[in-house]
Design an enzyme around this catalytic site. Structure first.
Site, PDB file in Angstrom:
ATOM      1  N   GLU A  17      45.662  35.917  38.336  1.00 31.98           N
ATOM      2  CA  GLU A  17      45.410  34.512  38.661  1.00 31.98           C
ATOM      3  C   GLU A  17      44.274  33.975  37.778  1.00 31.98           C
ATOM      4  O   GLU A  17      44.332  32.861  37.277  1.00 31.98           O
ATOM      5  CB  GLU A  17      45.058  34.371  40.148  1.00 31.98           C
ATOM      6  N   HIS A  27      45.141  39.186  41.688  1.00 28.35           N
ATOM      7  CA  HIS A  27      43.972  38.318  41.650  1.00 28.35           C
ATOM      8  C   HIS A  27      43.443  38.174  40.217  1.00 28.35           C
ATOM      9  O   HIS A  27      43.165  37.073  39.745  1.00 28.35           O
ATOM     10  CB  HIS A  27      42.904  38.907  42.590  1.00 28.35           C
TER      11      HIS A  27
HETATM   12 ZN    ZN Z   1      38.924  34.885  42.185  1.00 30.19          ZN
END
Ligand code: ZN
Ligand code: NAG
Ligand code: NAG
Ligand code: NAG
Ligand code: NAG
Ligand code: NAG
Ligand code: NAG
Length: 856
Positions: A55, A52
Site C-alpha cells: 500500500e 501494508h
Molecule cells: Zn501505513
C-alpha cells in the site's frame, strides 16, 4: 443490474466486466461530493506486512507519474475532500472524494496508475518497508540498525495495548487463514519481507480480476467507465487471483489464550490492569438479514445503561470499562462478537467469565423489552436519514464487508426492506431473539477466552528480541553485504534529496476555482430574551439539528478543570424525575443522542482573550422535536448529579479511556503541552484534553472523596444551566425549510423553561490574563527547563519533558504568531502550516531520517 434505492434517494448500478471479471458499483445520487474507490482483496498468509508495505510502495511513483508520494503532492494541486489509502485485514482500498469534475478526473488517473502500474523500485521498498542502515548514514563506523516507514509505524501501533489486544483476538479466534496473521505487519516479522515477495504480491493481487470499483455522486458513470477502460481494463486479461477466504473450521471446544502488554502508568489503579473477554464466531457476513439481526442483538446486549451487559459487567465495579473490541464485528468474512472488561484485577478473571456466561443465559431466557427494541430500530432509521457531508464515503465504507465476500452490495442498501423483514420475524416468533442468543452464545463452542496482563518486563523484552534479531542478521552479513548496506544507505539518501520534477502530475488551476464562496443561507436573528440564534434551511431528509453554545467564562478556574467531566456525565446521570436508564431509553427513542462537550477558542481578534464554552448538540426526526427539547429542558432543570455509584462508574470509564489514549495520540498530547503557555485558549485546551486532564482524572478515579466531585459538578450546573447576563447562550437550528418555524417554536418553548440565574458569579471576570502560567504543576514525572541560546538572540525556550513508559517518543515545538482569526496574516499562516507539512516536514521526518513515522 440497475435498482432504485429510495431510502437514500439514489440509483445503484452494478456492473461486471466481461473480460477481467472486475466489478463496478455506481451509486448515482444528487450529491456534489463525488467518491471514487478502488479496493483489492489482499489476503496475506504471514505477518511480514506485505499488503501494508505494498500500500505504501504503490504510492512511490508509477509509470505515468514517476514521483514519490503522488497523493501528498496532489494535495496542493487538487480540491479533494478526502484522499487516502488503507490496509484492512483482508482488503486494501484507495478512496478519494472531490466536488470538482476536472479534479475527479485528475485524481482518478493518479490513483489508477498508482494501483495498477506502480514502479515498486528496490529503494522504495527499503524506504517504506524496512532496511538495515548505519545509524548515521554517512558514517561507516556507526552501528547498523533497522529503519523503514512501515517498520516504525507498526512499532508505534503495537505500543497501543488496545490495538495489540484487538489484533491478537482476531488472529486467535480465526487462526486458520489470513486473519490468523497480522496484516499490518508485526515488527518482529517485517524484516523477513523481501523485495521479490512484494513484486510478486502486487502481480497476483493488484489486478482488475481482484479489484472492485465504487463511484458515487452526481457525475456521469459513462465518463468514469471510459477512463477506467482506457487506463486500466484494456491492458489486462483475466486471472484467478485465488484470494477468496475460506470458512474458518468450527471448533468443538472453546479455547483460551493469555498475552502480555506493557503496564499503563496512567491507569488509575496499577493493580487493576488485566483485560479479559470472551469472543464468539458467528455467521457469514454475506447473509444480510442475519447480519442485521446480529447487530441489533449486539446493541441490545451491550449498549446503554439498560442493557444486560452494562448492568452486569460495567456496573459491577469489577473493571473500568468494556474490553477493547467489545461488540459485533462484520468486517471479516465471518462475523464475530466479543464482550469483556478491562481494568480488572488478575484474580477476578473467573468471576468475569462467570458473569458473561450468566448474562448470555439470562438474555436467552428473558429476551429484551419491546421499548428497547423499538428504540434501537428508531436509531437505525435516524442513522440512514442523517446525511453528513461525508455521506458518500460513509456509505461506501459500510459496503465493505458484504461486497468483499461475494454478496450483492445493492441488497445491503435496502434498509427499509431489511427492517421490515426483521419486524415481521419478531411478530411471527416472539422467541426469535432468545433463540438467536442461545445459538450465537450459549451453545456456541467456537469461542475464545482472551486474557491480557501487564508485564513490567514487556518493553525490555521487545527491545531485547529486536536486538537479537538484528544481531543474528548482522552476523550473517559478509564484508561485501556490509558495504552494500552502506552504499544503499547513501544511494537512498541521495535519491531522497534530489528535487523531483512533478510537472507530470495533473493539477487544477486557479481558474478552476470559483472566486465566490458558496452561500448556505444562514440567517442570524434573535429570539426571546434577545438570545442569538442562527438558522439554516437545508434539504436534511427530515432530520432537525440543534446546537447550543453556553459560554462559561465566569466560572471559577478550579471548577473549569471539571468541565470535561461535567460534559461527559451531564447527559448520562438522569434527572430527579427520570432515572438514568429510562432517560437514556427516551434519548434513543426520540433522538440520535444528546451530547455535551467543552471547548476554549481564542477570540477572533485578540489571541490573548479566550472564550470557554460548553457546546450542546442533538438531532432528531421532525416528528420528535417536542420530545427532544423536553429532554433538554428536563436536564437543565432537574439534572441529578448526586448519584455517587453512577458517577463512579462513569469516572472509571472516563479515566480508563483517557489513559488508553496516551499511547495512541502521543503527538496530540505533546502539541497541547507545548502550546499551553502561549495563549489562554491553548492553555485551556491542554487542561481539558491534555496530560493535565489525564492526570486529574487519574486522581479523581483514585480518590475516595466522591462528595467533593459531586459538589463541584453541582456548582458547575448551577452556573451553566441558568441564563445569566455575563455568559449569554447562543443557539443554532438546521432543518428542512418547511420545518424551520416549528423547530423554532420548540426551541423558544425550551428557552422559556430554562431558569434565569439567581446570578451570583463565582469569580470576577478575568480578561486576557495569562493566569495559566502558574498552573504548570504536573503529576506525571515531568521536567521543565529553560534554555537561552545565544543564537536565538537571548530568546528563552521553555522545554518540558513528560516521561512515559512508551516505546515511541513524540516531540513538538510551538511558536506563537499572535495572528488571530481576523488578522490578515491568519490565512497565510494556515496555508504555510499546510505547505510546511507536505513540502518539507513530511520529506525530512519520514524519509531522510528513516526512524520516524510522520510529522506535521
Ligand atoms: Zn501505513
Ligand atoms: C465483452 O463485451 C464486449 C461488448 O459487448 C464484446 O465486444 C466482447 O466480445 C466481450 N468479450 C468477451 C471476452 O466476452
Ligand atoms: C470544476 O471543474 C469544471 C470542469 O469540469 C470547471 O469548469 C469548474 O470551474 C471547476 N470548479 C468548480 C468549483 O466546480
Ligand atoms: C524469518 O525467516 C527465516 C528464514 O526463512 C526463518 O528462519 C525465521 O524463523 C523467520 N523469522 C520470523 C520471525 O518469521
Ligand atoms: C509471506 O507471504 C508472501 C506473500 O504471500 C510471500 O511471498 C512470502 O514468501 C512470505 N514470507 C515469509 C517469510 O513467509
Ligand atoms: C474459558 O472458557 C471455558 C468455556 O466457556 C470456561 O469454562 C473457562 O472457565 C474459561 N476460562 C477462563 C480462564 O475463564
Ligand atoms: C472501498 O470499497 C471497498 C469495497 O470494494 C470497501 O470495502 C471500502 O469500505 C470502500 N471504502 C471507501 C472509503 O469507500
Amino acid at each position: 443490474q440497475v435498482e432504485d434505492v429510495p431510502e437514500f434517494s439514489m440509483t445503484a448500478v452494478l456492473l461486471h466486466h466481461n473480460v477481467t471479471g472486475s466489478e463496478h458499483l455506481h451509486l448515482a445520487r444528487d450529491d456534489k461530493n463525488n467518491v471514487f474507490n478502488v479496493s483489492l482483496r489482499t489476503t496475506p498468509m504471514n505477518s511480514t506486512g506485505v499488503a501494508h508495505v505494498l500500500e505504501h510502495v504503490a504510492l512511490c511513483g508509477s509509470d505515468r507519474f514517476p514521483v514519490r508520494d503522488p497523493f501528498f503532492k496532489m494535495l496542493d494541486r487538487s480540491m479533494s475532500t478526502f484522499m487516502n489509502a488503507m490496509t484492512g485485514s483482508d482488503y486494501t482500498m484507495y478512496p478519494f472524494s472531490t466536488q470538482n469534475q476536472t479534479d475527479f478526473r485528475n485524481l482518478m488517473s493518479v490513483y489508477l496508475d498508482s494501483v495498477f502500474f506502480p514502479r515498486i523500485k528496490k529503494l522504495d521498498f527499503l524506504q517504506e518497508g524496512w532496511r538495515l542502515e548505519h545509524e548515521k548514514k554517512d558514517d561507516k563506523f556507526s552501528p547498523i540498525v533497522f529503519k523503514g516507514v512501515v517498520f516504525n509505524e507498526m512499532k508505534g501501533v503495537m505500543a497501543d495495548p488496545s490495538y495489540l489486544y484487538g489484533t491478537t483476538l482476531l488472529s486467535k479466534l480465526l487462526p486458520d487463514h489470513t486473519y490468523g496473521v497480522c496484516s499490518g505487519g508485526d515488527p518482529a516479522h517485517i524484516p523477513n519481507l523481501t523485495w521479490e515477495d512484494l513484486k510478486q504480491f502486487h502481480a497476483s493481487h493488484y489486478h482488475p480480476s481482484n479489484a472492485r470499483f465504487i463511484t458515487y455522486g452526481d457525475m456521469k458513470l459513462d465518463e468514469h467507465l471510459g477512463i477506467i477502460n482506457d487506463k486500466v481494463m484494456k491492458k489486462f486479461t483475466i486471472i484467478d487471483p485465488g484470494t477468496a477466504v475460506p470458512l474458518q473450521p468450527k471448533w468443538d471446544q472453546p479455547r483460551s489464550h493469555t498475552m502480555h502488554c506493557a503496564p499503563n502508568e496512567m491507569a488509575a489503579n496499577p493493580d487493576k490492569q488485566t483485560t479479559y473477554s470472551k469472543s464468539y464466531l458467528l455467521h457469514e457476513v454475506s447473509d444480510i438479514f442475519e447480519t442485521f439481526s446480529a447487530s441489533v442483538i449486539s446493541t441490545l446486549l451491550i449498549d446503554g445503561p439498560t442493557s444486560p451487559f452494562y448492568r452486569n459487567l460495567i456496573e459491577s465495579g469489577i473493571g473500568s470499562d468494556y474490553s477493547p473490541m467489545t461488540g459485533y464485528h462484520n468486517y471479516q468474512k465471518e462475523a464475530t462478537f466479543s464482550v469483556g472488561l478491562q481494568g480488572i484485577s488478575d484474580g477476578d478473571v473467573t468471576k468475569v467469565d462467570q458473569l458473561i456466561q450468566d448474562t448470555f443465559m439470562e438474555a436467552a431466557k428473558n429476551g429484551f423489552s419491546k421499548e428497547r427494541i423499538e428504540a434501537i430500530l428508531h436509531r437505525v432509521e435516524l442513522q440512514y436519514k442523517h446525511q453528513s457531508s461525508r455521506f458518500g464515503l460513509g456509505l461506501t465504507f459500510s459496503l465493505m464487508p458484504v461486497w468483499q465476500h461475494g454478496t450483492d452490495p445493492v441488497d445491503s442498501l435496502k434498509m427499509e426492506e431489511i427492517v421490515n423483514k426483521f419486524r415481521q420475524k419478531l411478530d411471527s416468533d416472539d422467541k426469535f431473539l432468545q433463540k438467536k442468543c442461545e445459538e450465537y452464545f450459549v451453545n456456541n463452542k467456537h469461542h475464545l477466552n482472551l486474557t491480557m496482563t501487564p508485564d513490567p518486563g514487556y518493553k525490555v523484552s521487545l527491545e531485547k528480541s529486536e536486538e537479537e534479531q538484528l544481531q543474528s542478521m548482522l552476523g550473517k552479513l559478509s564484508e561485501k553485504d556490509k558495504s552494500q548496506v552502506y552504499e544503499e544507505g547513501l544511494e537512498l539518501s541521495n535519491v531522497q534529496q534530489q528535487e523531483e520534477d512533478i510537472s507530470c502530475l495533473p493539477t487544477l488551476h486557479v481558474d478552476d476555482i470559483p472566486r465566490k464562496q458558496q452561500n448556505y443561507g444562514l440567517i442570524v436573528q434573535r429570539i426571546k430574551n434577545d438570545l442569538p440564534l442562527i438558522t439554516c434551511g437545508q434539504p436534511t431528509n427530515g432530520v432537525s439539528y440543534f446546537n447550543a453554545v453556553l459560554p462559561v467564562n465566569g466560572l471559577n478556574e478550579d471548577l473549569k478543570m471539571f468541565l470535561p467531566l461535567f460534559c461527559d456525565v451531564f447527559t448520562q446521570m438522569g434527572t430527579h424525575l427520570t432515572d438514568y436508564a429510562s432517560f437514556s431509553q427516551r434519548e434513543d427513542l426520540f433522538t440520535g443522542g444528546l451530547s455535551a462537550s467543552v471547548t476554549s477558542s481564542c477570540c477572533h481578534n485578540d489571541p490573548m482573550t479566550s472564550e470557554t464554552s460548553v457546546r450542546l448538540s442533538s438531532h432528531c426526526l421532525e416528528r420528535n422535536l417536542e420530545q427532544m427539547f423536553q429532554l433538554w429542558a428536563e436536564l437543565f432543570n432537574e439534572v441529578n448529579l448526586n448519584d455517587a455509584t453512577r458517577l463512579q462508574t462513569l469516572i472509571r470509564q472516563r479515566a480508563q479511556n483517557l489513559a488508553n489514549g496516551v499511547a495512541f495520540s502521543g503527538h496530540m498530547f505533546a502539541m497541547a503541552s507545548a502550546a499551553m503557555n502561549l495563549a489562554p485558549s491553548a492553555g485551556y485546551s491542554e487542561k481539558f484534553g491534555g496530560l493535565t486532564q489525564v492526570n486529574l482524572m487519574k486522581k479523581v478515579a483514585d480518590s475516595n472523596d466522591i462528595d467533593d466531585v459531586i459538589m463541584k459538578l453541582n456548582q458547575i450546573a448551577s452556573y451553566m444551566l441558568r441564563i445569566n447576563k455575563r455568559d449569554v447562550p447562543r443557539f443554532a437550528l438546521h432543518a428542512t425549510p418547511s420545518a424551520l418555524s416549528s423547530t423554532m417554536t420548540s426551541l423558544e418553548k425550551f428557552v422559556d423553561n430554562i431558569k434565569t440565574a439567581r446570578c451570583k458569579l463565582l469569580t470576577p471576570f478575568m480578561t486576557s490574563q495569562m493566569n495559566l502560567l502558574r498552573n504548570t504543576k504536573q503529576l506525571t514525572a515531568s521536567k521543565m527547563k529553560l534554555i537561552s541560546d545565544p543564537e536565538l538572540n537571548g530568546i528563552i525556550l521553555k522545554m518540558t519533558l513528560h516521561q512515559l513508559p512508551l516505546p515511541v517518543n513524540f516531540a513538538s515545538m510551538c511558536i506563537p504568531t499572535y495572528a488571530p482569526y481576523s488578522h490578515t496574516d491568519n490565512p497565510t499562516l494556515r496555508i504555510l502550516g499546510r505547505l510546511m507539512t507536505t513540502k518539507f516536514l513530511h520529506k525530512h521526518i519520514r524519509y531522510r531520517n528513516g526512524r520516524a513515522y510522520g510529522g506535521g
